[in-house]
Write a protein that holds these residues in place. Structure first.
Motif, PDB file in Angstrom:
ATOM      1  N   ILE A 135       0.845  -1.178   0.000  1.00 36.12           N
ATOM      2  CA  ILE A 135       0.000   0.000   0.000  1.00 36.12           C
ATOM      3  C   ILE A 135       0.888   1.238   0.000  1.00 36.12           C
ATOM      4  CG2 ILE A 135      -1.906  -1.154   1.152  1.00 36.12           C
ATOM      5  CD1 ILE A 135      -1.069   0.215   3.735  1.00 36.12           C
ATOM      6  N   ALA A 136       0.375   2.319  -0.562  1.00 38.73           N
ATOM      7  CA  ALA A 136       1.111   3.578  -0.614  1.00 38.73           C
ATOM      8  C   ALA A 136       0.617   4.512   0.487  1.00 38.73           C
ATOM      9  CB  ALA A 136       0.936   4.236  -1.975  1.00 38.73           C
ATOM     10  N   GLY A 137       1.359   5.588   0.699  1.00 43.82           N
ATOM     11  CA  GLY A 137       0.931   6.586   1.651  1.00 43.82           C
ATOM     12  C   GLY A 137      -0.118   7.506   1.056  1.00 43.82           C
ATOM     13  N   PRO A 138      -0.698   8.376   1.869  1.00 44.73           N
ATOM     14  CA  PRO A 138      -1.672   9.332   1.342  1.00 44.73           C
ATOM     15  C   PRO A 138      -1.083  10.126   0.189  1.00 44.73           C
ATOM     16  CG  PRO A 138      -1.661   9.360   3.743  1.00 44.73           C
ATOM     17  CD  PRO A 138      -0.497   8.517   3.320  1.00 44.73           C
ATOM     18  N   PRO A 142       4.868   8.076   0.807  1.00 37.48           N
ATOM     19  CA  PRO A 142       5.721   7.486  -0.240  1.00 37.48           C
ATOM     20  C   PRO A 142       4.919   6.538  -1.130  1.00 37.48           C
ATOM     21  CG  PRO A 142       6.068   6.348   1.815  1.00 37.48           C
ATOM     22  CD  PRO A 142       5.123   7.479   2.133  1.00 37.48           C
ATOM     23  N   ASN A 143       5.543   6.144  -2.267  1.00 39.98           N
ATOM     24  CA  ASN A 143       4.808   5.277  -3.199  1.00 39.98           C
ATOM     25  C   ASN A 143       4.626   3.865  -2.666  1.00 39.98           C
ATOM     26  OD1 ASN A 143       7.427   4.422  -3.467  1.00 39.98           O
ATOM     27  ND2 ASN A 143       7.576   4.824  -5.667  1.00 39.98           N
ATOM     28  N   ILE A 144       5.428   3.474  -1.675  1.00 37.70           N
ATOM     29  CA  ILE A 144       5.197   2.228  -0.926  1.00 37.70           C
ATOM     30  C   ILE A 144       5.363   2.563   0.549  1.00 37.70           C
ATOM     31  CG2 ILE A 144       5.956  -0.122  -0.457  1.00 37.70           C
ATOM     32  CD1 ILE A 144       6.909  -0.325  -3.308  1.00 37.70           C
ATOM     33  N   LEU A 145       4.236   2.591   1.245  1.00 40.72           N
ATOM     34  CA  LEU A 145       4.265   2.895   2.668  1.00 40.72           C
ATOM     35  C   LEU A 145       4.444   1.631   3.502  1.00 40.72           C
ATOM     36  CD1 LEU A 145       3.784   4.775   5.138  1.00 40.72           C
ATOM     37  CD2 LEU A 145       1.336   4.309   4.837  1.00 40.72           C
ATOM     38  N   SER A 146       3.720   0.582   3.131  1.00 43.45           N
ATOM     39  CA  SER A 146       3.774  -0.662   3.898  1.00 43.45           C
ATOM     40  C   SER A 146       3.782  -1.848   2.940  1.00 43.45           C
ATOM     41  CB  SER A 146       2.572  -0.753   4.840  1.00 43.45           C
ATOM     42  OG  SER A 146       2.634  -1.928   5.631  1.00 43.45           O
ATOM     43  N   ASN A 193      10.283   6.950  -0.945  1.00 45.00           N
ATOM     44  CA  ASN A 193       9.845   6.212  -2.127  1.00 45.00           C
ATOM     45  C   ASN A 193      10.744   5.002  -2.407  1.00 45.00           C
ATOM     46  OD1 ASN A 193       7.680   7.888  -2.637  1.00 45.00           O
ATOM     47  ND2 ASN A 193       8.817   9.191  -4.078  1.00 45.00           N
ATOM     48  N   ASN A 194      10.150   4.050  -3.155  1.00 48.67           N
ATOM     49  CA  ASN A 194      10.893   2.885  -3.657  1.00 48.67           C
ATOM     50  C   ASN A 194      11.514   2.058  -2.537  1.00 48.67           C
ATOM     51  OD1 ASN A 194      10.327   3.780  -6.316  1.00 48.67           O
ATOM     52  ND2 ASN A 194      12.100   5.163  -6.217  1.00 48.67           N
ATOM     53  N   ARG A 195      10.755   1.897  -1.453  1.00 43.71           N
ATOM     54  CA  ARG A 195      11.128   1.013  -0.340  1.00 43.71           C
ATOM     55  C   ARG A 195      12.440   1.450   0.327  1.00 43.71           C
ATOM     56  NH1 ARG A 195      12.375  -3.865  -1.966  1.00 43.71           N
ATOM     57  NH2 ARG A 195      11.550  -5.017  -0.168  1.00 43.71           N
ATOM     58  N   ARG A 196      12.605   2.736   0.469  1.00 44.52           N
ATOM     59  CA  ARG A 196      13.783   3.252   1.178  1.00 44.52           C
ATOM     60  C   ARG A 196      13.335   3.912   2.476  1.00 44.52           C
ATOM     61  NH1 ARG A 196      15.962   7.356  -1.046  1.00 44.52           N
ATOM     62  NH2 ARG A 196      14.304   7.805  -2.564  1.00 44.52           N
ATOM     63  N   GLY A 197      14.266   4.033   3.399  1.00 45.00           N
ATOM     64  CA  GLY A 197      13.957   4.621   4.694  1.00 45.00           C
ATOM     65  C   GLY A 197      13.066   3.715   5.531  1.00 45.00           C
ATOM     66  N   GLU A 198      13.462   2.462   5.672  1.00 40.25           N
ATOM     67  CA  GLU A 198      12.653   1.501   6.429  1.00 40.25           C
ATOM     68  C   GLU A 198      12.658   1.889   7.916  1.00 40.25           C
ATOM     69  OE1 GLU A 198      12.123  -3.360   6.876  1.00 40.25           O
ATOM     70  OE2 GLU A 198      13.960  -2.522   6.016  1.00 40.25           O
ATOM     71  N   LYS A 199      11.470   2.154   8.424  1.00 38.11           N
ATOM     72  CA  LYS A 199      11.357   2.575   9.821  1.00 38.11           C
ATOM     73  C   LYS A 199      10.828   1.475  10.729  1.00 38.11           C
ATOM     74  CE  LYS A 199       6.659   4.431   9.548  1.00 38.11           C
ATOM     75  NZ  LYS A 199       5.797   5.615   9.801  1.00 38.11           N
ATOM     76  N   SER A 200      10.295   0.427  10.134  1.00 37.68           N
ATOM     77  CA  SER A 200       9.720  -0.648  10.943  1.00 37.68           C
ATOM     78  C   SER A 200       9.826  -1.959  10.187  1.00 37.68           C
ATOM     79  CB  SER A 200       8.251  -0.331  11.262  1.00 37.68           C
ATOM     80  OG  SER A 200       7.625  -1.435  11.875  1.00 37.68           O
ATOM     81  N   ARG A 201      10.195  -3.031  10.903  1.00 41.14           N
ATOM     82  CA  ARG A 201      10.238  -4.378  10.324  1.00 41.14           C
ATOM     83  C   ARG A 201       9.917  -5.386  11.414  1.00 41.14           C
ATOM     84  NH1 ARG A 201      15.820  -6.417   8.131  1.00 41.14           N
ATOM     85  NH2 ARG A 201      15.546  -4.594   6.770  1.00 41.14           N
TER      86      ARG A 201
END
Length: 389
Positions: A135-138, A142-146, A193-201
């Protein structure tokens, strides 16, 4: 049989090209020189029905050409005798000296057009299943939020397949229930964007719950040469996944494990009309191979979930006209008798849902974000046993 006669015939219609053929083959090409004799052992249709025999071919009429030196009228044009009575007359050795069967007065069918043949098939097998959706953000920022990835799902399958056919048309209903033994899930959130800046895993184990497959189709059987048949069909199918995540642990930011109350779920449903194409190829007198391909469109996808840690409810849907599915399978069938078959098959299915809406609802908030994609891929291995009635 003279040379001149052969040359004359060859000018009208070419000789056989050398391929294997028989007198009444649909695919016979050309003509050939030769003489011979043959025998056909038959049973009356009435008796075959009474004894519940499996009917492959029905002789619709017979011409009695000659008795001694007298020429008799072709009885295929007469309504005075039915086919069973004609057969009884032919079964008397001293009645006929010479009988000719012409292909124009024979009608061949895989089974009698007024007789329905049914078959029930039970199967046990294994499925390797997976699901990934993003899913993307509002406003797509970003273009991929989760991103959620459910992989290595080990599923124990039980199947039931029912087939009804009159030799020309066929109807099939497929049911499959899968018990999910175990699997893994990964949930990642991003700030760029593009699955960068991962804040949670986080990671979880998947255990329990089930998958269900239901489909029905109708089609027509087209006999081809050498015993091969082609069957196009249309139908509708629906496929469910119920996933349960337990024993989670978070690695970004680090958290040794989730509380014991962690018990999240995600349920999906894929449904669509489809067209199916199937070839049946005989490999020997007892062994056959089936090759099938189905295309699903438009595919409707829905997903609902509950994330217990944040008390958050999820609801996802797609744009069906942008979504599709493929399914292909190869099956080998060994006939122990004309009624009992053992089957071994492998199948591959892939569904892709694109664009749509993802709704996240918590205790104090409600957010709508774009659904980027959802993809499901599974491989089935199945051993089956069927019985024809």
């Amino acid at each position: 049989g003279s040379f001149e006669h052969i040359i004359s015939k060859n000018g009208q219609r070419k000789l056989n090209r050398g391929i294997s053929s028989a007198s009444l083959n649909v695919g016979t090409d050309g003509w050939m020189i030769g003489e011979g004799a043959g025998a056909v052992v038959v049973k009356t249709l009435k008796r075959a029905k009474e004894e519940k025999c499996r009917i492959y071919t029905v002789i619709r009429d017979i011409s009695i050409i000659e008795q001694d030196s007298e020429i008799y009228q072709n009885e295929s044009d007469s309504d005075s005798l039915d086919i069973d009575n004609k057969l009884e007359r032919l079964m008397k050795p001293n009645f006929v000296k010479f009988v000719t069967l012409m292909s124009s007065i024979l009608s061949f069918h895989l089974c009698a057009s007024d007789e329905l043949q049914s078959k029930v098939e039970l199967g046990q097998g294994y499925r390797h299943d997976s699901l990934k959706f993003r899913i993307a953000g509002p406003h797509n920022k970003p273009n991929i939020l989760s991103e959620l990835d459910y992989k290595n799902l080990q599923v124990y399958l039980s199947t039931l397949k029912t087939t009804v056919s009159n030799g020309t048309y066929i109807g099939v209903v497929d049911l499959a229930y899968g018990n999910i033994l175990h699997g893994k899930s990964r949930d990642s959130d991003y700030t760029k964007n593009n699955r960068r800046g991962e804040k949670s895993r986080s990671f979880s184990r998947i255990t329990g719950d089930y998958t269900i497959d239901v489909s029905a189709k109708i089609g027509r059987i087209f006999p081809l040469s050498s015993g091969i048949s082609f069957t196009p069909s249309i139908g509708y199918g629906a496929f469910w996944q119920n996933l349960r995540m337990k024993n989670g642990r978070q690695t970004i930011p680090f958290h040794a494990s989730f509380p014991k109350k962690h018990n999240s779920t995600y349920k999906t449903c894929w449904s669509a009309p489809f067209v199916d194409f199937r070839f049946s190829v005989p490999l020997s007198t007892r062994l056959k191979m089936d090759l099938g391909y189905a295309f699903f469109y438009p595919v409707r996808y829905s997903g609902t979930g509950y994330w217990s840690l944040r008390h958050m409810h999820l609801s996802d849907s797609n744009k069906a006209w942008k979504s599709y599915g493929h399914k292909a399978d190869v099956n080998l069938r060994w006939a122990f008798t004309d009624r009992v078959e053992l089957g071994l098959g492998v199948g591959l299915a892939h569904f892709a849902a694109k664009d749509g809406t993802a709704q996240n609802k918590g205790r104090h908030f409600k957010v709508h974000t774009p659904l980027v994609s959802a993809q499901r891929t599974c491989v089935d291995y199945l051993l089956s046993l069927s019985y024809a009635f």
